[in-house]
Design an enzyme around this catalytic site. Structure first.
Site, PDB file in Angstrom:
ATOM      1  N   CYS A  56      15.892 -99.153   2.780  1.00 32.91           N
ATOM      2  CA  CYS A  56      14.804 -97.996   2.703  1.00 32.91           C
ATOM      3  C   CYS A  56      15.026 -97.059   1.989  1.00 32.91           C
ATOM      4  O   CYS A  56      14.249 -95.961   1.712  1.00 32.91           O
ATOM      5  CB  CYS A  56      14.911 -97.464   4.278  1.00 32.91           C
ATOM      6  SG  CYS A  56      16.326 -96.721   4.756  1.00 32.91           S
ATOM      7  N   ASN A  98      39.513 -84.363 -26.814  1.00 32.37           N
ATOM      8  CA  ASN A  98      39.882 -85.842 -26.079  1.00 32.37           C
ATOM      9  C   ASN A  98      41.156 -85.901 -26.663  1.00 32.37           C
ATOM     10  O   ASN A  98      41.668 -85.401 -27.786  1.00 32.37           O
ATOM     11  CB  ASN A  98      38.960 -86.861 -26.882  1.00 32.37           C
ATOM     12  CG  ASN A  98      38.858 -88.235 -26.066  1.00 32.37           C
ATOM     13  OD1 ASN A  98      39.978 -88.553 -25.878  1.00 32.37           O
ATOM     14  ND2 ASN A  98      37.670 -88.606 -25.446  1.00 32.37           N
ATOM     15  N   ASP A 116      33.408 -88.261  -9.040  1.00 30.66           N
ATOM     16  CA  ASP A 116      34.443 -87.836  -7.940  1.00 30.66           C
ATOM     17  C   ASP A 116      34.162 -86.423  -7.569  1.00 30.66           C
ATOM     18  O   ASP A 116      34.938 -86.095  -6.304  1.00 30.66           O
ATOM     19  CB  ASP A 116      35.736 -87.870  -8.687  1.00 30.66           C
ATOM     20  CG  ASP A 116      35.715 -86.977 -10.128  1.00 30.66           C
ATOM     21  OD1 ASP A 116      35.074 -86.098 -10.226  1.00 30.66           O
ATOM     22  OD2 ASP A 116      36.506 -87.369 -11.074  1.00 30.66           O
ATOM     23  N   GLY A 141      36.540 -85.410 -22.611  1.00 31.60           N
ATOM     24  CA  GLY A 141      37.260 -86.706 -22.068  1.00 31.60           C
ATOM     25  C   GLY A 141      36.471 -87.835 -21.788  1.00 31.60           C
ATOM     26  O   GLY A 141      36.322 -88.504 -20.664  1.00 31.60           O
ATOM     27  N   SER A 166      34.775 -91.364 -23.583  1.00 31.88           N
ATOM     28  CA  SER A 166      35.149 -92.700 -24.751  1.00 31.88           C
ATOM     29  C   SER A 166      33.794 -92.549 -25.647  1.00 31.88           C
ATOM     30  O   SER A 166      33.645 -93.258 -26.793  1.00 31.88           O
ATOM     31  CB  SER A 166      35.417 -93.660 -24.375  1.00 31.88           C
ATOM     32  OG  SER A 166      34.377 -94.362 -23.476  1.00 31.88           O
ATOM     33  N   HIS A 205      25.894 -89.871 -13.184  1.00 26.77           N
ATOM     34  CA  HIS A 205      26.104 -91.259 -12.663  1.00 26.77           C
ATOM     35  C   HIS A 205      26.224 -91.363 -11.133  1.00 26.77           C
ATOM     36  O   HIS A 205      26.929 -92.288 -10.397  1.00 26.77           O
ATOM     37  CB  HIS A 205      27.216 -91.992 -13.345  1.00 26.77           C
ATOM     38  CG  HIS A 205      26.960 -92.242 -14.737  1.00 26.77           C
ATOM     39  ND1 HIS A 205      28.039 -92.345 -15.590  1.00 26.77           N
ATOM     40  CD2 HIS A 205      25.889 -92.374 -15.748  1.00 26.77           C
ATOM     41  CE1 HIS A 205      27.622 -92.618 -16.978  1.00 26.77           C
ATOM     42  NE2 HIS A 205      26.267 -92.584 -16.701  1.00 26.77           N
TER      43      HIS A 205
HETATM   44  C1  BJW Z   1      41.407 -87.598 -21.852  1.00 24.48           C
HETATM   45  C2  BJW Z   1      42.521 -87.325 -21.104  1.00 24.48           C
HETATM   46  C3  BJW Z   1      42.876 -86.027 -21.008  1.00 24.48           C
HETATM   47  C4  BJW Z   1      41.922 -89.450 -20.941  1.00 24.48           C
HETATM   48  N1  BJW Z   1      42.173 -85.064 -21.749  1.00 24.48           N
HETATM   49  N2  BJW Z   1      40.760 -86.515 -22.813  1.00 24.48           N
HETATM   50  C5  BJW Z   1      21.891 -98.537 -25.965  1.00 24.48           C
HETATM   51  C6  BJW Z   1      22.684 -99.431 -26.556  1.00 24.48           C
HETATM   52  C7  BJW Z   1      23.368-100.361 -26.078  1.00 24.48           C
HETATM   53  C8  BJW Z   1      23.278-100.516 -24.532  1.00 24.48           C
HETATM   54  C9  BJW Z   1      22.650 -99.457 -23.947  1.00 24.48           C
HETATM   55  C10 BJW Z   1      21.850 -98.472 -24.635  1.00 24.48           C
HETATM   56  N3  BJW Z   1      21.061 -97.886 -23.712  1.00 24.48           N
HETATM   57  C11 BJW Z   1      21.699 -98.574 -22.367  1.00 24.48           C
HETATM   58  C12 BJW Z   1      22.281 -99.405 -22.422  1.00 24.48           C
HETATM   59  C13 BJW Z   1      23.241-100.212 -21.598  1.00 24.48           C
HETATM   60  C14 BJW Z   1      24.202 -99.543 -20.898  1.00 24.48           C
HETATM   61  C15 BJW Z   1      25.439 -98.979 -22.021  1.00 24.48           C
HETATM   62  O1  BJW Z   1      25.505 -97.973 -22.250  1.00 24.48           O
HETATM   63  N4  BJW Z   1      26.013-100.126 -22.339  1.00 24.48           N
HETATM   64  C16 BJW Z   1      27.231 -99.988 -23.397  1.00 24.48           C
HETATM   65  C17 BJW Z   1      28.774 -99.921 -22.696  1.00 24.48           C
HETATM   66  C18 BJW Z   1      26.760-100.877 -24.383  1.00 24.48           C
HETATM   67  N5  BJW Z   1      23.848 -98.178 -20.084  1.00 24.48           N
HETATM   68  C19 BJW Z   1      23.219 -98.360 -18.909  1.00 24.48           C
HETATM   69  O2  BJW Z   1      23.120 -99.522 -18.489  1.00 24.48           O
HETATM   70  C20 BJW Z   1      22.971 -97.297 -18.276  1.00 24.48           C
HETATM   71  N6  BJW Z   1      21.471 -97.427 -17.867  1.00 24.48           N
HETATM   72  C21 BJW Z   1      20.400 -97.142 -18.707  1.00 24.48           C
HETATM   73  O3  BJW Z   1      20.497 -96.801 -19.858  1.00 24.48           O
HETATM   74  O4  BJW Z   1      19.295 -97.711 -18.168  1.00 24.48           O
HETATM   75  C22 BJW Z   1      18.282 -97.919 -19.011  1.00 24.48           C
HETATM   76  C23 BJW Z   1      18.770 -99.175 -19.868  1.00 24.48           C
HETATM   77  C24 BJW Z   1      19.204-100.344 -19.154  1.00 24.48           C
HETATM   78  C25 BJW Z   1      19.713-101.440 -20.122  1.00 24.48           C
HETATM   79  C26 BJW Z   1      19.269-101.505 -21.429  1.00 24.48           C
HETATM   80  C27 BJW Z   1      18.630-100.158 -21.961  1.00 24.48           C
HETATM   81  C28 BJW Z   1      18.530 -99.056 -21.395  1.00 24.48           C
HETATM   82  C29 BJW Z   1      23.724 -96.902 -17.149  1.00 24.48           C
HETATM   83  C30 BJW Z   1      25.083 -96.825 -17.543  1.00 24.48           C
HETATM   84  C31 BJW Z   1      26.099 -96.468 -16.094  1.00 24.48           C
HETATM   85  C32 BJW Z   1      27.454 -96.403 -16.239  1.00 24.48           C
HETATM   86  N7  BJW Z   1      28.062 -96.546 -14.927  1.00 24.48           N
HETATM   87  C33 BJW Z   1      29.606 -96.158 -15.035  1.00 24.48           C
HETATM   88  C34 BJW Z   1      30.020 -96.536 -13.699  1.00 24.48           C
HETATM   89  C35 BJW Z   1      29.685 -95.369 -12.622  1.00 24.48           C
HETATM   90  C36 BJW Z   1      30.059 -95.675 -11.306  1.00 24.48           C
HETATM   91  C37 BJW Z   1      31.432 -95.868 -10.926  1.00 24.48           C
HETATM   92  O5  BJW Z   1      32.272 -94.877 -11.396  1.00 24.48           O
HETATM   93  O6  BJW Z   1      31.979 -96.848 -10.329  1.00 24.48           O
HETATM   94  O7  BJW Z   1      29.683 -94.948 -15.330  1.00 24.48           O
HETATM   95  S1  BJW Z   1      30.301 -97.388 -16.116  1.00 24.48           S
HETATM   96  C38 BJW Z   1      31.646 -96.057 -16.614  1.00 24.48           C
HETATM   97  O8  BJW Z   1      31.532 -95.590 -17.839  1.00 24.48           O
HETATM   98  C39 BJW Z   1      31.456 -94.839 -15.698  1.00 24.48           C
HETATM   99  C40 BJW Z   1      31.650 -93.588 -16.640  1.00 24.48           C
HETATM  100  O9  BJW Z   1      30.726 -92.610 -16.069  1.00 24.48           O
HETATM  101  C41 BJW Z   1      31.091 -94.383 -17.850  1.00 24.48           C
HETATM  102  C42 BJW Z   1      31.590 -93.397 -18.889  1.00 24.48           C
HETATM  103  O10 BJW Z   1      33.206 -93.612 -19.085  1.00 24.48           O
HETATM  104  P1  BJW Z   1      33.982 -92.548 -19.634  1.00 24.48           P
HETATM  105  O11 BJW Z   1      33.806 -91.372 -18.821  1.00 24.48           O
HETATM  106  O12 BJW Z   1      33.695 -92.159 -21.254  1.00 24.48           O
HETATM  107  O13 BJW Z   1      35.450 -92.948 -19.458  1.00 24.48           O
HETATM  108  P2  BJW Z   1      36.389 -93.929 -20.530  1.00 24.48           P
HETATM  109  O14 BJW Z   1      37.630 -94.434 -19.632  1.00 24.48           O
HETATM  110  O15 BJW Z   1      35.677 -94.870 -21.150  1.00 24.48           O
HETATM  111  O16 BJW Z   1      36.817 -92.657 -21.544  1.00 24.48           O
HETATM  112  C43 BJW Z   1      37.976 -91.727 -21.102  1.00 24.48           C
HETATM  113  C44 BJW Z   1      37.952 -91.065 -22.205  1.00 24.48           C
HETATM  114  O17 BJW Z   1      38.835 -89.619 -21.842  1.00 24.48           O
HETATM  115  C45 BJW Z   1      38.831 -91.654 -23.407  1.00 24.48           C
HETATM  116  O18 BJW Z   1      38.262 -91.408 -24.577  1.00 24.48           O
HETATM  117  C46 BJW Z   1      40.215 -90.933 -23.395  1.00 24.48           C
HETATM  118  O19 BJW Z   1      40.821 -90.733 -24.648  1.00 24.48           O
HETATM  119  C47 BJW Z   1      40.005 -89.559 -22.815  1.00 24.48           C
HETATM  120  N8  BJW Z   1      40.942 -89.080 -22.051  1.00 24.48           N
HETATM  121  N9  BJW Z   1      42.828 -88.610 -20.672  1.00 24.48           N
HETATM  122  C48 BJW Z   1      41.155 -85.446 -22.667  1.00 24.48           C
HETATM  123  N10 BJW Z   1      43.849 -85.781 -20.226  1.00 24.48           N
HETATM  124 ZN    ZN Z   2      17.797 -98.138   5.599  1.00 23.98          ZN
END
Ligand code: BJW
Ligand code: ZN
Length: 243
Positions: free
Chosen positions: A135, A218, A109, A192, A194, A124
């Site tokens: 390209c 968190n 953001d 913040g 998960s 990300h």
């Molecule tokens: C508060 C609050 C307040 C609320 N105060 N707190 C190893 C094992 C298993 C799987 C994999 C692995 N390595 C890679 C993978 C695959 C995959 C993955 O991790 N999958 C799992 C889900 C199982 N990872 C990937 O594919 C990554 N690529 C990669 O590793 O490439 C190599 C590879 C590929 C495949 C296999 C192996 C290796 C890429 C990950 C890309 C994530 N993309 C997104 C979207 C981005 C674009 C968009 O925004 O549209 O990123 S997904 C989404 O989740 C986004 C976020 O950055 C990300 C994390 O979410 P986040 O920030 O944690 O949010 P929430 O909602 O989950 O949590 C909010 C938290 O805040 C909560 O805990 C609340 O309690 C808290 N909260 N209010 C304090 N006021």
């Molecule tokens: Zn182009």
């Protein structure tokens, strides 16, 4: 031994920060929640009938780029009027206190930069940038909304948001910047997020293994809470200004 009080935990983290020279912070969607940005896995992580994470994939974009762009255009509409909250502002102020301070974010953001944080490692990507599917050209584009199917000015191919979807590799240079900071950090705060999306999820554990004092802030416990040194339950916008 009894669990220390909330105040005692904040005092302990303040003390650790006061003694540190190299600090790393990892933020997730929770830090922007108090600005009104929906989190991914919370109650608000739905757009129409889709979970945000279902659309954040290269497969979804290949199947239906119009739908995925509609989703990102909605996200841009949500984000355009939004302001940093006291959590973002506290981190921007904190940066100036340490010889080495690295802010790693999973958020796309741009709110840390708006709050004044200088060096932000965006794991990300950033929603305000677009990338050409043909390209590879990168450009900042703040139009809200973008055309339904935006195309590249240079080659005419379809543009995509410059973000990292599931199954895509993170930029190796960015990942390297993050790891270099993690490996030498003395204090790390994990705020913040998960802790389910890799590789970001395991960064706190990496810093801990390298000897850092790791604190989580968190609303609720996460899968990593037990391995960190400290878990402060609360809103980042309320806890961070106290530090
Ligand atoms: C508060 C609050 C307040 C609320 N105060 N707190 C190893 C094992 C298993 C799987 C994999 C692995 N390595 C890679 C993978 C695959 C995959 C993955 O991790 N999958 C799992 C889900 C199982 N990872 C990937 O594919 C990554 N690529 C990669 O590793 O490439 C190599 C590879 C590929 C495949 C296999 C192996 C290796 C890429 C990950 C890309 C994530 N993309 C997104 C979207 C981005 C674009 C968009 O925004 O549209 O990123 S997904 C989404 O989740 C986004 C976020 O950055 C990300 C994390 O979410 P986040 O920030 O944690 O949010 P929430 O909602 O989950 O949590 C909010 C938290 O805040 C909560 O805990 C609340 O309690 C808290 N909260 N209010 C304090 N006021
Ligand atoms: Zn182009």
């Amino acid at each position: 031994m009894a669990e220390p009080s909330h105040e005692a935990k904040i005092q302990l983290l303040k003390k650790k920060l006061a003694e540190a020279e190299r600090v790393v912070v990892l933020t997730g969607a929770g830090i922007s929640a108090e600005s009104g940005v929906p989190t991914f896995r919370g109650q608000d992580g739905l757009w129409r009938q889709y979970r945000a994470t279902e659309l954040a994939t290269p497969e979804a974009f290949a199947d239906d780029p119009r739908l995925v762009w509609e989703f990102y255009n909605w996200r841009r509409e949500v984000l355009a009027p939004v302001h940093p909250n006291p959590g973002h502002l506290a981190l921007a102020a904190m940066e100036k206190r340490f010889p080495q301070f690295t802010l790693i974010t999973q958020n796309i953001d741009g709110l840390h930069q708006t709050a004044g944080s200088g060096k932000v490692v965006e794991l990300h990507g950033n929603i305000w940038w677009v990338r050409c599917n043909g390209c590879g050209e990168l450009a900042e584009d703040r139009r809200v909304p973008l055309p339904e199917l935006p195309t590249c000015g240079s080659c005419g191919a379809l543009l995509r948001p410059h973000v990292v979807w599931f199954g895509e590799m993170l930029d190796p240079m960015i990942l390297d910047q993050a790891h270099r900071a993690l490996e030498t950090s003395q204090v790390m705060m994990v705020i913040g997020t998960s802790g389910v999306v890799q590789p970001a999820a395991s960064m706190g554990a990496t810093a801990k293994r390298r000897g850092a004092f790791v604190a989580e802030i968190n609303l609720e416990p996460t899968p990593y809470t037990g391995i960190y040194d400290l878990s402060i339950l609360g809103k980042s916008g309320e806890v961070l200004p106290l530090l």
